[in-house]
Each structure stands twice: as C-alpha cells, then as structure tokens.
Design a protein around this motif. Structure first.
Motif, PDB file in Angstrom:
ATOM      1  N   ASN A  17      12.274  18.830  57.330  1.00 27.60           N
ATOM      2  CA  ASN A  17      13.063  17.914  56.521  1.00 27.60           C
ATOM      3  C   ASN A  17      13.677  16.822  57.398  1.00 27.60           C
ATOM      4  O   ASN A  17      14.563  17.068  58.186  1.00 27.60           O
ATOM      5  CB  ASN A  17      14.166  18.672  55.774  1.00 27.60           C
ATOM      6  CG  ASN A  17      14.918  17.768  54.837  1.00 27.60           C
ATOM      7  OD1 ASN A  17      14.450  16.687  54.514  1.00 27.60           O
ATOM      8  ND2 ASN A  17      16.068  18.197  54.396  1.00 27.60           N
ATOM      9  N   ASP A  18      13.202  15.602  57.224  1.00 27.74           N
ATOM     10  CA  ASP A  18      13.766  14.449  57.915  1.00 27.74           C
ATOM     11  C   ASP A  18      14.239  13.443  56.869  1.00 27.74           C
ATOM     12  O   ASP A  18      13.712  12.341  56.761  1.00 27.74           O
ATOM     13  CB  ASP A  18      12.731  13.812  58.848  1.00 27.74           C
ATOM     14  CG  ASP A  18      12.458  14.663  60.068  1.00 27.74           C
ATOM     15  OD1 ASP A  18      13.376  15.346  60.529  1.00 27.74           O
ATOM     16  OD2 ASP A  18      11.311  14.644  60.546  1.00 27.74           O
ATOM     17  N   SER A  19      15.222  13.837  56.116  1.00 29.91           N
ATOM     18  CA  SER A  19      15.742  12.999  55.046  1.00 29.91           C
ATOM     19  C   SER A  19      16.509  11.822  55.630  1.00 29.91           C
ATOM     20  O   SER A  19      17.142  11.927  56.673  1.00 29.91           O
ATOM     21  CB  SER A  19      16.665  13.830  54.147  1.00 29.91           C
ATOM     22  OG  SER A  19      17.259  13.001  53.175  1.00 29.91           O
ATOM     23  N   ASN A  20      16.458  10.706  54.929  1.00 27.83           N
ATOM     24  CA  ASN A  20      17.219   9.523  55.323  1.00 27.83           C
ATOM     25  C   ASN A  20      18.637   9.541  54.777  1.00 27.83           C
ATOM     26  O   ASN A  20      19.421   8.643  55.063  1.00 27.83           O
ATOM     27  CB  ASN A  20      16.509   8.259  54.832  1.00 27.83           C
ATOM     28  CG  ASN A  20      15.218   8.014  55.576  1.00 27.83           C
ATOM     29  OD1 ASN A  20      15.107   8.310  56.761  1.00 27.83           O
ATOM     30  ND2 ASN A  20      14.231   7.503  54.872  1.00 27.83           N
ATOM     31  N   PHE A  21      18.947  10.564  53.973  1.00 25.73           N
ATOM     32  CA  PHE A  21      20.259  10.625  53.341  1.00 25.73           C
ATOM     33  C   PHE A  21      21.210  11.496  54.148  1.00 25.73           C
ATOM     34  O   PHE A  21      20.803  12.409  54.866  1.00 25.73           O
ATOM     35  CB  PHE A  21      20.131  11.144  51.904  1.00 25.73           C
ATOM     36  CG  PHE A  21      19.308  10.232  51.045  1.00 25.73           C
ATOM     37  CD1 PHE A  21      19.852   9.046  50.555  1.00 25.73           C
ATOM     38  CD2 PHE A  21      17.983  10.531  50.748  1.00 25.73           C
ATOM     39  CE1 PHE A  21      19.092   8.187  49.773  1.00 25.73           C
ATOM     40  CE2 PHE A  21      17.220   9.678  49.978  1.00 25.73           C
ATOM     41  CZ  PHE A  21      17.777   8.508  49.491  1.00 25.73           C
ATOM     42  N   GLN A  22      22.492  11.187  54.013  1.00 27.08           N
ATOM     43  CA  GLN A  22      23.538  11.874  54.767  1.00 27.08           C
ATOM     44  C   GLN A  22      23.563  13.358  54.426  1.00 27.08           C
ATOM     45  O   GLN A  22      23.366  13.758  53.283  1.00 27.08           O
ATOM     46  CB  GLN A  22      24.883  11.251  54.434  1.00 27.08           C
ATOM     47  CG  GLN A  22      26.037  11.826  55.200  1.00 27.08           C
ATOM     48  CD  GLN A  22      27.327  11.085  54.913  1.00 27.08           C
ATOM     49  OE1 GLN A  22      27.333  10.045  54.273  1.00 27.08           O
ATOM     50  NE2 GLN A  22      28.431  11.636  55.371  1.00 27.08           N
TER      51      GLN A  22
END
Length: 113
Positions: A17-22
């Motif tokens: 998981n490399d989400s761009n969200f905080q």
C-alpha cells in the motif's frame, strides 16, 4: 534492528500500500486475560476493515497487581489509511469505535484509560 538486512529488505519490498493520502496512527491500551493469545487479537484487528487498517503493532505489555494478577495490559498502535480519500475526524472516530467495540466484545477486554 536485530533482523538481517535481507529480511528487512524483503519486509519493506513486501509492503503493497503506497497511498497518496494521509495516514493516521492511534494507540490503544486494553486489559486482557493474562493468557490471551495476541496473535488472535492481531488477526481480528486486521480483519475489522482490510481497506483502512494498514498496520497493527503491539509495543507494550504491562503486568501489575494493580490491574490484577490474572490480567495483562497490552498497548498497540494501529495505522489507518485509505486509498481513496483523506479520512476526516468522523471517519477516524467510526473506525476507532469499531476497534474498541470488537476487542471489548470478542476478548472480554477493557479499554485502559
């Protein structure tokens, strides 16, 4: 720190998981029966919401006569993150309450204040 570098590399590379969200991290402390298997607790926690709960890390176990000889206090950190949006306070409060309710009910544990 004590793991061989190859193992650490595999662990880091295995993260999907490399989400761009905080993300948000929250610590919880519960009092469990002293014989409670923490692997069961970990498995249940990660299953509460597989899309939001990214990581569960146990980092403290406390035994003391003040909480009772038949009990232990366990503290863990949960990392919560969405792939779809930045989670607001209401979203975080809902997942936090789900965690508290699930652990309390399934393991007859008490949230430690």
């Amino acid at each position: 720190e004590n793991l061989p570098i190859e193992t650490m590399d595999r662990k880091i590379l295995g993260k999907t998981n490399d989400s761009n969200f905080q993300f948000s991290e929250k610590d919880f402390s519960f009092i469990f029966d002293k014989n409670q298997n923490l692997f069961e607790v970990h498995r249940m926690l990660t299953g509460i919401d597989k899309k939001l709960i990214q990581k569960v890390e146990f980092f403290d176990e406390y035994n003391s006569p003040e909480i009772g000889n038949d009990f232990k206090s366990v503290t863990f950190k949960i990392t919560i993150q969405s792939d779809e949006k930045t989670l607001g306070e209401e979203d975080l409060e809902k997942i936090n309450q789900k965690i508290i309710d699930a652990v309390s009910k399934k393991f007859n544990a008490k949230l430690r204040s």
